[in-house]
Scaffold this active site. Structure first.
Site, mmCIF file in Angstrom:
data_model
loop_
_atom_site.group_PDB
_atom_site.id
_atom_site.type_symbol
_atom_site.label_atom_id
_atom_site.label_comp_id
_atom_site.label_asym_id
_atom_site.label_seq_id
_atom_site.Cartn_x
_atom_site.Cartn_y
_atom_site.Cartn_z
ATOM 1 N N HIS A 115 0.785 -1.233 0.000
ATOM 2 C CA HIS A 115 0.000 0.000 0.000
ATOM 3 C C HIS A 115 0.820 1.288 0.000
ATOM 4 C CE1 HIS A 115 -3.452 2.476 0.392
ATOM 5 N NE2 HIS A 115 -4.229 1.595 0.982
ATOM 6 N N TYR A 145 -14.540 5.117 8.976
ATOM 7 C CA TYR A 145 -13.498 5.638 8.092
ATOM 8 C C TYR A 145 -13.861 5.311 6.650
ATOM 9 C CZ TYR A 145 -8.617 6.518 6.561
ATOM 10 O OH TYR A 145 -7.472 7.002 5.951
ATOM 11 N N SER A 158 -12.324 6.237 2.796
ATOM 12 C CA SER A 158 -11.218 6.862 2.091
ATOM 13 C C SER A 158 -11.740 7.649 0.890
ATOM 14 C CB SER A 158 -10.230 5.794 1.622
ATOM 15 O OG SER A 158 -9.165 6.372 0.914
ATOM 16 N N THR A 197 -4.989 10.801 -0.067
ATOM 17 C CA THR A 197 -6.341 10.518 0.420
ATOM 18 C C THR A 197 -6.713 11.447 1.571
ATOM 19 O OG1 THR A 197 -5.542 8.867 2.001
ATOM 20 C CG2 THR A 197 -6.199 8.074 -0.184
#
Length: 803
Positions: free
Chosen positions: A470, A586, A588, A599
């Site tokens: 990531h 959460y 994104s 982001t």
């Protein structure tokens, strides 16, 4: 996608003694270094900038301007208003014979100065235009006169046929929000999940922070925003990802799936050959910048910086901090099969190997019966170990097995040829999909090289998948590459009637090279320890894939609602039914409207969403009342999403303020509380970005089924979703089996029920609950049965010819 877990855990990466030493540097020095890194990146892109930095003009425009000036001079016209004569006077006197040369040089210099001034003016004008975000705030289906004027001007200044990096110099920098707005948004977001007493205490801490510390920290952020390309992205990469000492597997990586219902060929080597060839075609287009930049509304460009590190990239472990190692080029891939590592060349003197030649190489590996060396089979488990441990072991590997390690880390990407099948099966559709997701996310703990930018996974029955690290980029980048790969290998490259890649084998190709690992005895215990840890982490993950086929994007559009907001508010209802309480959520959102943006967080659990959920659970509330509250919740979510995309979110600003406070050694109870919060529901939508590559009307099953990631909290969920065509939504749900509070399958059932309950509030959706109260497994069995009656060979041939 998986960033929520990293965002929660990054504080722990700042508490070790070594990390504190790193943060003892003056904050001004760190800001200076951030800007220096930005300028180095600009210089490293000089070759691209020469071709694209003059956009929306082109180098040929200089030649046209120079020719026009020369023609005017020949016609005894002076377009420079005397400036060319001044330039000639400053040039050396070469005598009468060279008087004409002086005129040409003067014209060239004047044309260059005029051309540069015009280019600079175009860049400034385009940057000012792209700084306008009023179009984001327009009501759906309406457009104001200023926005229409803005769109016309952007089209005028944008030029034609942009390349991938053409707009980079014209993108605005991400703004630093005001501290007052950030604190107001933060307090508003936590109020639904805090008691009155806790909220009042948080509000007092926020007011104290605003009065005592905020202005100083904000000043440093303003300074960085002017000096560096982006005030937050480089710190986000460093502190959230590279300084994290947690294992990458499950905590940081995410996966992408193949077509859900279709496998173009059952031959593992053939599928690998076409897929690798398609990926390298994408890299070739990327190097030549032939991939068009992503444009919102067909005109507003997004930042393309993250594309630079898709290939030839490895995250190298460090004791205190990792770093990203990127090579300019690589002409091989590293392949793992039955505990052995191979190097497969991807190019010959004539260029890229054909898909059939690559299939031949992979088939040779599959047929190789040589056993794995001691401990070689489980060596890759080290990449799933805590980063500090892997960094120490890697030092020994670098001295004892440098050639093999360099071959793996220097590969274009990593390929895993798995020995077991995966994907949807007719016998047990639901369980087979869950197992497929689990294999992509964690594998067996030792058959993925998690440090590589991505690992291509090819199962024995021809099913594909992707495991992505990531830190180097976010999901839309790898998703864009994956869409191209699936479409190209299936529709353009295609397969022959017997399932092989098209073309002919090349018997003269050298065999794949087996990599030899000289593993010192002292690392054997570390490999065993890493394997035990990876297996424990893998066995603790509960994955569930829910293909929801009762309705999709087309129904939501008929309701005149945002599809993403529709799902987010529905997830609040499903989670409340699952846990009986609200939690921080959460989501994104991208900030690639700005240079080097990554982001921002959308906090989807709003007061409006909570009011809707309570109304749905209140039997005294009527459907019209619930529908009104639902629309209000959707409108609120849309406002938060648009604010996040336009750089006015709260979380990245709070993150940057916290980092500056650590550099300055300022203790902030408010910021400490902000980063002690847990995200018990982490969500992300996987966008379908290249619908033109797929014919969803004639072949609706030939669309990627998205991907997923691990939960951000030990007692939380990770939920991603993708709209497959117009009439299907696929959810990927994860949680930890060790938690008694979560169950991925239970949440999946709540999501399905919540979607049907919300749809029934609309007049056009009232029939859904009556018509589709069937289990997802029955739908899967029906779908699988209808597709399995078609042979893969005829289907692949048909789609290949049609495209």
């Amino acid at each position: 996608m998986a960033e929520a877990h990293q965002a929660v855990g990054f504080r722990s990466s700042l508490t070790s003694d070594g990390a504190e030493v790193e943060l003892s540097a003056p904050v001004l020095q760190e800001i200076y270094l951030s800007g220096l890194r930005s300028w180095k990146r600009h210089l490293s892109r000089f070759g691209n900038d020469f071709l694209t930095g003059v956009f929306p003009a082109s180098p040929l425009s200089w030649l046209f301007l120079f020719s026009t000036i020369q023609l005017s001079w020949f016609l005894q016209l002076d377009p420079s208003l005397g400036l060319m004569e001044k330039i000639k006077e400053l040039l050396p006197d070469w005598g009468i014979r060279h008087h004409g040369l002086q005129g040409v040089l003067a014209a060239a210099l004047f044309a260059s100065c005029l051309w540069g001034a015009l280019i600079f003016t175009l860049h400034v004008a385009l940057r000012l235009l792209l700084s306008y975000h009023g179009w984001l705030l327009e009501p759906q289906g309406a457009m104001s006169s200023p926005t229409k004027t803005w769109m016309a001007l952007v089209r005028i200044f944008s030029g034609r046929h942009p390349m991938l990096f053409s707009y980079q110099r014209s993108l605005p920098r991400q703004p630093v929000p005001s501290v007052q707005d950030t604190l107001r948004k933060y307090l508003e977001s936590v109020q639904p999940v805090l008691s009155d007493e806790d909220f009042n205490r948080t509000m007092v801490l926020a007011q104290e922070f605003l009065r005592l510390q905020a202005s100083l920290l904000q000043w440093y952020l303003w300074l960085k925003s002017w000096w560096a390309s982006n005030y937050v992205s480089d710190w986000w990469e460093e502190f959230v990802y590279l300084r994290s000492r947690n294992p990458l597997m499950v905590n940081s990586n995410y996966y992408m799936m193949d077509f859900l219902y279709v496998t173009p060929t059952p031959l593992q080597a053939a599928r690998a050959g076409n897929a690798v060839h398609a990926l390298l075609l994408y890299r070739h287009r990327l190097n030549r910048q032939e991939i068009p930049p992503t444009l919102l509304m067909g005109m507003r460009p997004l930042c393309s910086a993250q594309y630079e590190k898709i290939f030839n990239t490895t995250r190298v472990p460090g004791v205190q901090k990792d770093y990203i190692h990127h090579l300019h080029d690589s002409q091989h891939v590293a392949v793992f099969h039955r505990g052995r590592f191979f190097l497969v060349g991807t190019h010959s003197p004539n260029g890229l190997l054909s898909p059939r030649a690559l299939e031949q190489q992979f088939q040779r590996i599959l047929e190789d019966s040589s056993p794995a060396c001691p401990h070689e089979e489980h060596l890759a488990a080290l990449t799933a170990a805590p980063r500090g441990m892997w960094a120490e072991v890697r030092r020994s590997l670098k001295t004892q097995a440098a050639e093999a390690l360099e071959a793996v880390e220097g590969a274009a990407f990593f390929v895993s040829l798995d020995s077991e099948p995966a994907g949807l099966t007719k016998e047990d559709p639901a369980a087979s999909l869950d197992a497929y997701a689990h294999l992509l996310l964690a594998g067996r703990g030792h058959d993925r090289w998690f440090d590589k930018s991505f690992t291509l996974i090819v199962f024995s029955n021809g099913k594909l998948g992707l495991s992505v690290e990531h830190s180097w980029a976010d999901c839309p980048i790898s998703g864009h590459m994956w869409e191209f790969t699936l479409a190209t290998e299936c529709f353009q490259l295609g397969y022959s009637a017997d399932g092989h890649c098209k073309g002919h084998p090349d018997p003269m190709l050298p065999w794949p090279r087996r990599l030899q690992w000289d593993l010192p005895d002292q690392i054997h215990p570390s490999i065993s320890l890493a394997l035990r840890g990876a297996k424990a982490l893998s066995e603790n993950i509960d994955c569930h894939v829910l293909p929801f086929s009762h309705f999709g994007k087309s129904f939501i559009r008929r309701c005149h609602l945002s599809s993403d907001s529709f799902i987010q508010i529905t997830l609040q209802l499903a989670h409340f039914r699952d846990r009986g309480q609200f939690c921080l959520t959460y989501e994104s959102a991208m900030t690639r409207l700005f240079l080097e943006g990554r982001t921002e967080t959308v906090r989807s659990c709003t007061r409006e969403a909570c009011s809707f959920v309570r109304a749905m659970e209140d039997k005294e509330k009527t459907d019209p009342q619930c529908l009104t509250l639902f629309r209000e919740a959707v409108d609120k979510h849309q406002a938060l999403l648009k604010a996040a995309m336009s750089g006015q979110g709260a979380d990245r600003h709070l993150f940057a303020l916290y980092i500056v406070s650590r550099f300055l050694h300022l203790q902030s109870p408010f910021l400490a509380q902000v980063y002690s919060e847990q995200w018990q529901l982490s969500t992300s939508q996987i966008p379908v970005q290249q619908m033109h590559l797929f014919d969803v009307h004639n072949y609706p099953d030939y669309v990627s089924s998205g991907g997923g990631f691990g939960p951000a909290d030990d007692h939380g969920y990770g939920v991603s979703y993708i709209f497959m065509g117009n009439d299907m939504i696929t959810f990927h749900i994860s949680s930890k089996k060790s938690s008694t509070k979560t169950d991925s399958h239970r949440l999946g059932q709540h999501i399905e029920d919540a979607l049907l309950d919300v749809a029934s509030l609309f007049q056009t959706g009232q029939h859904l609950k009556r018509r589709f109260r069937r289990t997802g497994e029955k739908d899967l069995r029906h779908k699988y049965g209808s597709l399995s009656s078609q042979t893969w060979g005829s289907k692949a041939t048909m789609t290949s010819s049609d495209f």
